[in-house]
Design an enzyme around this catalytic site. Structure first.
Site, PDB file in Angstrom:
ATOM      1  N   GLY A  25      35.447  35.924  42.241  1.00  0.00           N
ATOM      2  CA  GLY A  25      35.462  36.666  43.425  1.00  0.00           C
ATOM      3  C   GLY A  25      36.288  37.894  43.413  1.00  0.00           C
ATOM      4  O   GLY A  25      35.891  38.803  44.298  1.00  0.00           O
ATOM      5  N   GLY A  27      36.963  40.199  41.125  1.00  0.00           N
ATOM      6  CA  GLY A  27      36.497  41.195  40.210  1.00  0.00           C
ATOM      7  C   GLY A  27      35.928  40.905  38.873  1.00  0.00           C
ATOM      8  O   GLY A  27      35.955  39.604  38.604  1.00  0.00           O
ATOM      9  N   ASP A 137      53.675  32.769  40.645  1.00  0.00           N
ATOM     10  CA  ASP A 137      52.490  31.972  40.245  1.00  0.00           C
ATOM     11  C   ASP A 137      52.260  31.503  38.907  1.00  0.00           C
ATOM     12  O   ASP A 137      51.365  31.870  38.091  1.00  0.00           O
ATOM     13  CB  ASP A 137      51.253  32.658  40.736  1.00  0.00           C
TER      14      ASP A 137
END
Length: 731
Positions: A25, A27, A137
């Site tokens: 979504g 790239g 993350d």
């Protein structure tokens, strides 16, 4: 790694593009070579995101942050252009799998490998924190395994002290399962370096045990367990030295002050890491690295602009593993056409991913192919055959129409439900340029191996009978995994509905089998926190049956002492459910008796005998021949006409998966080129009225199925499981 498509540029920013590493979504990531011949991973942002000023600002910040980080275990940025029409970022290419892929394929890692992993990643975080940054993350998918050590990647949501996150004010940033409690915005604590240490502790526990310490499933439930429950680190001390197991456990402390620093974690890990170096990975992982390296040295050639594929049609049933070439199929009769029309697939078409100019039958355009991967020769043969038949009816009914611009085809791969054949089957489907979506697999062993492969290639894959968790703890990270069945975390709701609306139970006893899977235990917790008839002070009591015992008499007597109006067997074994049923009859219980679908098997009927009568079970699949809708009747008639029998379990659900894929691809018309990532994006923005149930997805970013109309009830009547209907419609 897949071939470049005709629409891909030859070069970008002085880099010659060689292959696609992945697409989604946000790239596309390419394998490319710089002017000096050095391989790089080149990340290009999709045009619609580049047009968003906030997204572009975030990407600009990612470039700035990543360029300032040069540690050995961080992947260096080699070039970037944040102001280009299509912004891009090039980093050094790491020829190795992610930690998520390695654990999903090989299982838990050895203790000495985990020690090296912890030492190197802790060093990377020490350098990140010294620069005044927080990664935010850290997860297995953002850790690549190279010959000389791991690499930490993706600083797209990294944040410096005092910076504002570019997202909604109430959003959770990061990945549930690796988020620290303070990152959930529940506690109000500031997100800082200890948050990364918490995530690294989760990563190391996962690498050691193969399990996420706070479980999987619904993201909200995972976040709740992270904040309120203790981590599951069972088995950690069986693999690691006590001091190392202890410091990893300390990383998972709820309060940031209770965790070690990244430097402290590194010190403990290095004490057990040995020399590290190129011998740090086990042999199976080395083979994964070697495979990536070989593929990088010999990337696939660019797809031609106007290929003309051979005619592709559906092979006959029972053909086992099929080669890429296929024979033309005969269209089925008018009843199958009625089934498609009734289920909303009147204009269903499929597009190939590399067929801008091919053609199929005269006047009907090119043939488009759906892959089906299933266990057609192992223990799940019956279910797999039912799914294949349902898919074929949907496809052949489409081909029987005379006004369709595309023909459809089904290519089937038998994986026997085993890891090795499953990987081979997935690679064959991924290597077939005509395949635009995959249905299956249907065994957990196969799913855990192939889910990362399909995700890496952005191939939309549809789980018809499996739960998302069957694909491994990191399946929730995949943006192309489409689950079209109600999740395991939803199974308590049909039980709750039946006991409240139909049985009107104010006192419910749960006999919890200690042998049951964690998903059943989660359902028990939900029923306790929200009991049947809770608005009129409904009560629930839980009575645990030890795993080592087979006689339920004592537990049942204790459960019935509270005079319940209903009893729930919270277990997965049909034999033990039958033992519970017999004990209830012997104790004279006359109230409602409810169980969960895993126990709804023929063994329950044979073992329980007359004691099985009246039991009610929840299930995530329909018995379409007992449904009364026009679509269900038409599909059942088509199935009887072709196969001489009513549809089997999960057949209608596979039929609907084909219908959903077709409905999505119809929107692209006769476009010459279409990427798998675009197909996946279209799926999650779609709704579809299927034969079995309506298919709609949540819009909260999880891409999970809206399960409210996707669960059903059955009752034992005269020695057979009789379909009652959708749980919210049963009276």
């Amino acid at each position: 790694m897949r071939a470049l498509r005709p629409e891909d540029p030859e070069s970008l920013g002085g880099h010659r593009l060689l292959a696609r590493l992945g697409s989604g979504g946000m790239g596309t990531v390419y394998l490319a070579r710089g002017a000096d011949g050095t391989p790089v991973a080149l990340k290009v942002i999709r045009a619609e995101h580049a047009a968003d000023p906030a997204f572009r600002a975030r990407f600009r910040r990612e470039v700035q942050l990543a360029r300032g980080l040069v540690g050995r275990w961080l992947v260096p940025v080699t070039a970037a252009d944040a102001e280009a029409a299509a912004p891009w970022l090039a980093t050094a290419f790491v020829a190795g799998p992610s930690l998520a892929e390695a654990v999903a394929s090989l299982g838990a890692l050895p203790g000495d490998t985990v020690a090296v992993l912890g030492a190197r990643l802790a060093q990377a975080l020490t350098e990140v924190h010294a620069a005044g940054l927080v990664h935010r993350d850290v997860k297995p998918g953002n850790i690549l395994l190279a010959l000389d050590g791991p690499r930490l990647i993706d600083f797209g949501i990294a944040q410096g002290a005092g910076l504002t996150v570019l997202t909604a004010p109430d959003a959770v940033i990061g990945t549930p399962g690796y988020l620290a409690p303070e990152q959930t915005r529940v506690s109000g604590d500031e997100v800082a370096a200890p948050s990364d240490v918490f995530a690294l502790g989760c990563v190391l526990a996962y690498a050691t045990t193969g399990r996420r310490p706070f479980g999987t499933g619904d993201p909200g439930a995972v976040l709740y367990r992270t904040v309120h429950e203790e981590p599951d680190v069972d088995g950690l001390d069986a693999v690691l030295p006590p001091e190392l197991a202890g410091v990893i456990t300390a990383c998972l402390a709820k309060r940031p002050a209770g965790r070690p620093t990244a430097a402290g974690l590194r010190e403990v890990c290095e004490a057990f890491a040995g020399s590290g170096g190129k011998g740090w990975l086990p042999p199976d992982a080395l083979r994964l690295v070697a495979d990536r390296s070989a593929r990088a040295l010999d990337p696939p050639p660019r797809s031609p602009r106007s290929p003309r594929p051979p005619a592709v049609t559906t092979p006959p049933d029972g053909a086992g593993e099929r080669p890429p070439t296929r024979r033309r199929a005969l269209a089925i009769g008018g009843s199958a056409v009625a089934a498609v029309a009734a289920s909303g697939t009147a204009a269903a078409v499929l597009l190939t991913r590399r067929d801008p100019g091919g053609s199929g039958a005269e006047g009907q355009g090119p043939t488009r192919t759906i892959g089906l991967q299933a266990d057609l020769s192992g223990p799940l043969k019956d279910v797999s055959t039912a799914q294949e038949r349902g898919a074929r009816i949907a496809i052949d009914a489409h081909n029987a129409r005379k006004d369709v611009p595309f023909r459809l085809a089904l290519t089937v791969q038998d994986d026997r439900g085993e890891a090795g054949p499953a990987e081979q089957a997935a690679r064959r489907l991924l290597g077939n340029p005509a395949v635009c979506a995959v249905i299956g697999p249907n065994s957990p062993a196969a799913a855990r191996v192939v889910a990362p492969l399909y995700a890496a290639e952005s191939m939309p894959v549809f789980f018809v009978s499996l739960d998302r968790d069957d694909a491994g703890p990191d399946a929730g990270q995949s943006r192309t995994l489409c689950m079209v069945r109600a999740p395991l975390s939803y199974r308590q709701y049909p039980v709750l509905s039946f006991l409240t609306r139909v049985a009107d139970s104010r006192r419910t006893a749960i006999v919890q089998d200690a042998e049951a899977a964690s998903a059943i235990h989660g359902a028990v917790r939900s029923l306790v926190s929200s009991p049947p008839n809770h608005d009129v002070e409904g009560k629930v009591s839980v009575h645990v049956m030890p795993a080592a015992r087979g006689d339920f008499s004592s537990v049942v007597r204790t459960a019935l002492a509270g005079e319940p109006q209903a009893v729930v067997f919270a277990g997965t074994s049909p034999v033990r459910a039958a033992a519970c049923a017999r004990a209830l009859v012997e104790a004279g219980f006359k109230g409602a008796r409810v169980g969960f679908e895993p126990a709804m098997r023929p063994e329950f009927l044979t073992e329980a005998g007359a004691a099985a009568e009246g039991w009610v079970f929840e299930a995530p699949y329909t018995e379409v021949q007992s449904a009364t809708t026009k679509a269900a009747r038409a599909f059942t008639a088509a199935h009887r006409e072709r196969y001489g029998a009513p549809p089997g379990r999960w057949s209608a659900e596979a039929h609907d998966a084909v219908g959903l894929i077709a409905a999505v691809l119809t929107r692209f018309g006769s476009r010459a080129s279409l990427t798998p990532g675009e197909v996946a994006e279209g799926v999650f923005r779609s709704s579809y009225e299927g034969v079995a149930k309506p298919i709609r997805f949540r819009t909260d970013g999880t891409n999970l199925l809206q399960a409210e109309q996707s669960a059903f009830l059955y009752r034992v009547d005269k020695g057979a499981f009789r379909y009652l209907g959708r749980y919210d419609q049963v009276k």
